[in-house]
Design an enzyme around this catalytic site. Structure first.
Site, PDB file in Angstrom:
ATOM      1  CG  HIS A 185     -38.490 -31.597  -6.831  1.00 12.67           C
ATOM      2  ND1 HIS A 185     -39.516 -32.430  -6.417  1.00 12.67           N
ATOM      3  CD2 HIS A 185     -37.548 -32.339  -7.091  1.00 12.67           C
ATOM      4  CE1 HIS A 185     -38.990 -33.485  -6.144  1.00 12.67           C
ATOM      5  NE2 HIS A 185     -37.727 -33.530  -6.498  1.00 12.67           N
TER       6      HIS A 185
ATOM      7  CG  ASP B 162     -40.066 -32.098  -2.772  1.00 10.71           C
ATOM      8  OD1 ASP B 162     -41.193 -31.214  -3.503  1.00 10.71           O
ATOM      9  OD2 ASP B 162     -40.690 -33.105  -2.569  1.00 10.71           O
TER      10      ASP B 162
END
Length: 395
Positions: A233, A210
């Site tokens: 991310h 993430d």
């Protein structure tokens, strides 16, 4: 040193860099054992010591259950983690954390050791990336209301949820921290910070599933410097506006960082139909290297995962004084730059200088999209930048 508990105090001091008046509290447990009770006992005793102290976890692997180490302490305290502590490999249902440090002033955590969250089994049962109504998993390491702290030279491996979460901190530094989890591990943010003042994340490596670094509401005066991110991310401000009673964000600097093979690069994301009206200001990205990054530069004020919001209502989060300077490298798709601000509250004072992002895909060339923003342009722009308040993608 490792498991030789009779080692001289002088040698311990040399290894962990302690001053001569620091008292060492050793967990006194053999490798392979569960040290939860022993660690809590050692910490409690060290916390009550009238002078600076160290809790020593020697080399070796140990089991560690849920633990909360809470101050205030009478003097500065250090956790010297030289070994590896391993969480329960099974799910920990309903628990919000694995290891927590709370209400400690003058705190240090170092030693070159590893927090192994053993998250593999938990990820298979986690669907928080798809729905709000999901089974919560524990954050590996929490720092709650910790002040004047330095976290250095530790590794967080395979967290079940966030690796590190910081809230209510002041004057805190993360340096030479390594965070590792597979790209497919859900919700494993590297370092999440919020409602804190004066946080530095420097010279660190974050490879996870993430956001490498995520910034929540109430964050002030954050420096992220010389951080290598990927996979993951990217580095994200937000999401902001999901909850009521959120606080303003200001003074964010992301400089001299490298993002490689990430799903996003540097981004700001706010929810439409936000539950609050706040301001995010003085956010600056500078000297960023991109290596095959999807969505390299992104402002998204219609961030709405799982379609759990009303996109017809404009975001009420005001974005002011934002800059992107000397951002260079390669994009994984043609949408190199997207500045998509809120229709009801356009971004103000956005600057772009010396953007050079290349894309070589068959559907090229790279594009630069703007909505509800009129950026100030300096230096050169590749791809060609938009400059009107609302434009179609520039070719």
């Amino acid at each position: 040193m490792g498991v030789h508990f009779g080692v001289s105090v002088f040698f311990v001091f040399c290894l962990v860099g302690l001053s001569a008046n620091a008292k060492v509290f050793n967990i006194g447990s053999p490798p392979g054992s569960d040290i939860t009770k022993a660690l809590l006992k050692a910490f409690t005793e060290a916390c009550q010591a009238p002078t600076k102290s160290t809790v020593m976890i020697p080399k070796g692997e140990y089991k560690l259950g849920e633990i909360e180490m809470t101050g205030p302490c009478k003097a500065p305290i250090r956790i010297a983690l030289q070994g590896t502590v391993k969480a329960d490999g099974n799910l920990i249902n309903g628990k919000e954390k694995w290891v927590a440090f709370r209400n400690i002033d003058g705190f240090k955590l170092n030693g070159g050791g590893v927090f192994d969250g053993e998250g593999n089994n938990a990820w298979r049962s986690n669907n928080c990336h798809k729905t709000f109504n999901c089974k919560k998993l524990p954050i590996s390491i929490r720092f709650d209301f910790v002040t004047n702290a330095k976290i250095r030279g530790i590794t967080s491996l395979d967290a079940k949820h966030f690796h590190i979460n910081v809230i209510g901190a002041k004057n805190m530094t993360f340096e030479d921290v390594k965070i590792v989890a597979p790209a497919e591990s859900p919700n494993t943010d590297g370092i999440h910070v919020g409602r804190s003042d004066g946080i530095r994340i420097i010279n660190s490596f974050i490879s996870t599933g993430d956001d490498c670094v995520s910034v929540g509401d109430g964050m002030k005066n954050l420096l992220v410097e010389r951080v290598t991110c990927g996979p993951g991310h990217g580095i994200s401000i937000g999401s902001l506006g999901r909850y009521s009673h959120e606080e303003d964000v200001s003074g964010i600097k992301i400089v001299n960082c490298t993002l490689q093979e990430t799903d996003n690069g540097i981004r700001i994301k706010t929810w439409p139909s936000a539950a609050c009206s706040t301001t995010a200001s003085d956010i600056h990205f500078q000297n960023i290297i991109l290596k095959n990054v999807t969505n390299p530069i992104l402002i998204d004020q219609e961030y709405c995962p799982w379609n759990q919001c009303n996109k017809q209502k404009s975001s009420t989060i005001k974005l002011v004084n934002i800059s992107f300077k000397n951002i260079r490298g390669t994009s994984g798709n043609k949408d190199a730059v997207k500045l998509l601000c809120a229709k009801g509250l356009p971004c103000t004072n956005v600057e772009l200088g010396d953007i050079n992002i290349k894309y070589n895909g068959a559907d090229g060339p790279a594009t630069f999209q703007c909505a509800n923003v009129s950026p100030k342009l300096m230096g050169t722009q590749t791809p060609k930048a938009c400059s009107s308040p609302l434009t179609k993608p520039a070719k």
